[in-house]
Enzyme design. Structure first.
Site, PDB file in Angstrom:
ATOM      1  CB  THR A 110       5.938   1.370   6.066  1.00  0.00           C
ATOM      2  OG1 THR A 110       5.257   0.734   5.171  1.00  0.00           O
ATOM      3  CG2 THR A 110       7.375   0.876   6.469  1.00  0.00           C
TER       4      THR A 110
ATOM      5  N   GLY B 186       6.733   4.768   3.113  1.00  0.00           N
ATOM      6  CA  GLY B 186       5.893   5.026   1.995  1.00  0.00           C
ATOM      7  C   GLY B 186       5.896   4.331   1.269  1.00  0.00           C
ATOM      8  N   GLY B 187       5.466   2.899   1.188  1.00  0.00           N
ATOM      9  CA  GLY B 187       5.304   2.182   0.110  1.00  0.00           C
ATOM     10  C   GLY B 187       6.787   1.820  -0.782  1.00  0.00           C
TER      11      GLY B 187
ATOM     12  CD  GLU C  96       0.755  -2.613   1.873  1.00  0.00           C
ATOM     13  OE1 GLU C  96       0.112  -2.212   1.026  1.00  0.00           O
ATOM     14  OE2 GLU C  96       1.777  -2.551   2.281  1.00  0.00           O
TER      15      GLU C  96
ATOM     16  NE  ARG D 164       6.583  -8.473   3.079  1.00  0.00           N
ATOM     17  CZ  ARG D 164       5.703  -7.361   2.719  1.00  0.00           C
ATOM     18  NH1 ARG D 164       5.427  -6.672   4.017  1.00  0.00           N
ATOM     19  NH2 ARG D 164       5.251  -6.978   1.578  1.00  0.00           N
TER      20      ARG D 164
ATOM     21  CB  SER E  94       8.950  -1.221  -1.319  1.00  0.00           C
ATOM     22  OG  SER E  94       8.439  -1.784  -2.306  1.00  0.00           O
TER      23      SER E  94
ATOM     24  CD  GLU F 262       2.511  -5.776   5.310  1.00  0.00           C
ATOM     25  OE1 GLU F 262       2.958  -5.539   4.070  1.00  0.00           O
ATOM     26  OE2 GLU F 262       2.698  -4.830   6.143  1.00  0.00           O
TER      27      GLU F 262
END
Length: 594
Positions: free
Chosen positions: A412, A498-499, A432, A121, A477, A449
């Site tokens: 994503t 898809g977030g 993002e 991340r 997520s 992000e």
């Protein structure tokens, strides 16, 4: 494949996960399993379900990326090699969604054994503080904060790939770049999803209007219109840089000209300039994290721990449903979807309050996945009515934190690879929003992000766990997951794009496989319900949309609708003695065997 004892896997859990007793709702509420699901949306931008069988295989959101990974398998590469090659190829053919300008999470099982999870991340610059996204003393609107430099975190995907390759790779580092370089230099054809993303302007999380001149020159014609489906695009700048990165190694991304170019782009951005330094980039590192594991109906579910909210939230959704007989209800029952929605509401309430970067805040992971705690949460769910509100609980070890405002997530890509030795990689990668921050360096887009942080850092003098801080990673997520069957074999590797809907997509797919005895392909194709709060969202064009009146009768008076393009999952399952790949029919996804 070597079998891995379930008992040993159990020892990796952050909390004990005993099976709760199953309690069926009244028989009158169920409709029974349906043999004709008719699950897919009425229209699709994709090529339809794609299933392949073989010794090893890759499932990805684009067939060219899946082919890149499969090429590594044919050369004797591992699942890690295939996953890295797939990620690099996706950067070329799906530039709006993921790539080396962003980050990701990897869940890896070596020969079917204990899961290893790697956190790639992105991190905030050291200069970032809780008021990072404030303007004139007030929090910025999300749409205002996305474009430009302030939203960019230090990219993590190359460091993640370097660790995975060092630990599990079999091919030379440079070999993994060959397919992506060919695609970038030789050209690739614009597909429906890329054209759709280019055509959206700035609606629904797209960032097209903020694209810099370099990006617009690549994907727009001289008439200012997005390139049509079928147009060939070449990205020589990206091909050149990937070639350099292949030869010079991963450190060359973080030290030297590329790092300097990233800093110059974000600090010199005309919109929302940042305060990133070369030191911020040079000191970035991906991290191993403890896997989040638990038992659901005798299956072992392992996912990504914080800073991902996926592992704890997916498991909470499942475990809170374990006392209900979803098999008897079946996928055509409104009660099944009502129960899934209610469990999702409870799980997201805990997610929104407690999840953040564990290096900065205390995240009560063990408490959040404790079966006793989840049994208490499950008791709030009723099969014949809706909770008036779903608020966070008080798991063991919970810190005093405020509930932040839920950040919207969009882009994503997920991909899964298995190899001839039984190694399994489940990886999710992202920049993002569509096209990230809109800033391009060396032919790739930089992420946005940092807009996954909560913009309001303090509520009623109580800090929010997911507030902005220097060096911190924003909550995600992304939910790459591997599932083991009661026999100790890997049964399923799955993830989605898809977030925030990723969590719900993964939970739904697991329910489809375990409770409704579906293939992974049919489980991915099931319609989607997403319930992050009091409003539940149903997928348009599916039988779920027609269930809206029945769901309202159960008390869901706030119902919205989302298009099929909001969802995109990929999976590989072990079934009947062989690997079987699956790709979401809503997408252009495909499975390519070794």
């Amino acid at each position: 494949m070597r079998l891995f004892p379930l008992l040993l896997l159990t020892g990796l859990s952050l909390a004990g996960c005993s099976t709760l007793p199953s309690t069926s709702p009244p028989a009158s509420l169920g409709t029974g399993p349906s043999t004709s699901l008719g699950t897919g949306p009425s229209t699709s931008l994709g090529t339809g379900p794609s299933t392949s069988l073989g010794t090893g295989m890759v499932s990805a959101a684009d067939p060219r990326a899946a082919a890149a990974g499969a090429e590594m398998l044919r050369q004797g590469g591992s699942a890690a090699d295939a996953a890295i090659a797939t990620m690099l190829a996706l950067n070329v053919v799906e530039p709006q969604s993921s790539g080396i300008g962003g980050g990701g999470f990897l869940v890896y099982s070596e020969r079917g054994g204990a899961p290893v999870t790697l956190d790639g991340r992105e991190t905030a610059p050291a200069a970032a503080d809780p008021s990072w996204f404030f303007k004139d003393g007030k929090p910025m609107a999300f749409e205002e904060a996305v474009p430009g430099g302030k939203s960019v975190g230090v990219p993590g995907n190359i460091r993640l790939a370097a660790i995975a390759h060092r630990q599990y790779g079999k091919l030379p580092w440079a070999a993994l770049f060959a397919p992506a370089i060919r695609l970038a230099r030789g050209g690739f054809v614009v597909g429906k999803r890329l054209n759709f993303a280019l055509s959206r302007g700035d609606d629904e999380g797209s960032n097209v209007a903020a694209l810099t001149a370099e990006g617009r020159a690549l994907y727009f014609g001289t008439d200012g219109k997005p390139l049509a489906v079928g147009t060939t695009v070449r990205n020589p700048a990206l091909a050149d840089f990937l070639g350099q990165l292949a030869q010079r190694g991963p450190d060359s991304f973080y030290i030297g000209p590329n790092a300097q170019a990233i800093v110059a782009a974000v600090n010199g951005s005309p919109r929302n300039p940042s305060k990133m330094t070369a030191g911020d980039v040079a000191t970035y590192d991906a991290k191993p994290r403890p896997a989040v594991c638990g038992s659901y109906r005798g299956y072992r579910i392992c996912g990504m721990g914080p800073v991902s909210s996926g592992g704890t939230t997916v498991f909470a959704i499942l475990k809170q449903l374990e006392r209900f007989d979803l098999t008897a209800l079946g996928p055509r029952s409104p009660v099944s979807w009502h129960l899934i929605a209610e469990s999702t509401r409870l799980a997201f309430a805990d997610r929104d309050k407690y999840l953040g970067d564990p290096d900065f805040v205390r995240v009560p992971v063990a408490g959040l996945i404790d079966p006793r705690y989840l049994a208490q949460r499950s008791a709030l769910i009723a099969p014949d009515r809706t909770m008036a509100s779903a608020s966070a609980g008080m798991p063991a070890g919970a810190p005093v934190v405020a509930v932040g405002a839920q950040a919207e997530e969009h882009g994503t890509s997920h991909f899964v690879a298995v190899d001839r030795w039984g190694n399994v990689a489940s990886e999710t990668s992202t920049i993002e929003s569509a096209f990230g921050s809109g800033l391009m360096v060396n032919g790739f887009y930089l992420n946005n992000e940092l807009t996954d942080f909560d913009f309001v850092p303090n509520i009623d003098n109580v800090w929010v766990a997911n507030r902005v801080e220097g060096g911190k990673r924003p909550r995600s997520s992304m939910s790459p997951t591997i599932m083991w069957g009661p026999d100790g074999r890997v049964r399923l590797a799955v993830g989605a794009a898809g977030g925030a809907t990723i969590i719900a997509q993964v939970a739904k797919a697991i329910i489809g496989v375990i409770d409704w005895k579906l293939s992974a392909q049919d489980a991915l194709a099931l319609p989607m319900i997403f319930a992050p709060g009091d409003t539940i969202y149903l997928e348009r064009g599916t039988y779920l949309e027609t269930m809206a009146p029945q769901l309202r009768a159960l008390g869901h008076d706030k119902i919205g609708f989302r298009p099929p393009l909001s969802f995109k999952g990929n999976a590989i399952e072990y079934k009947d003695g062989r690997w079987v790949g699956a790709a979401d029919p809503r997408s252009e996804g495909a499975v390519v065997a070794e």
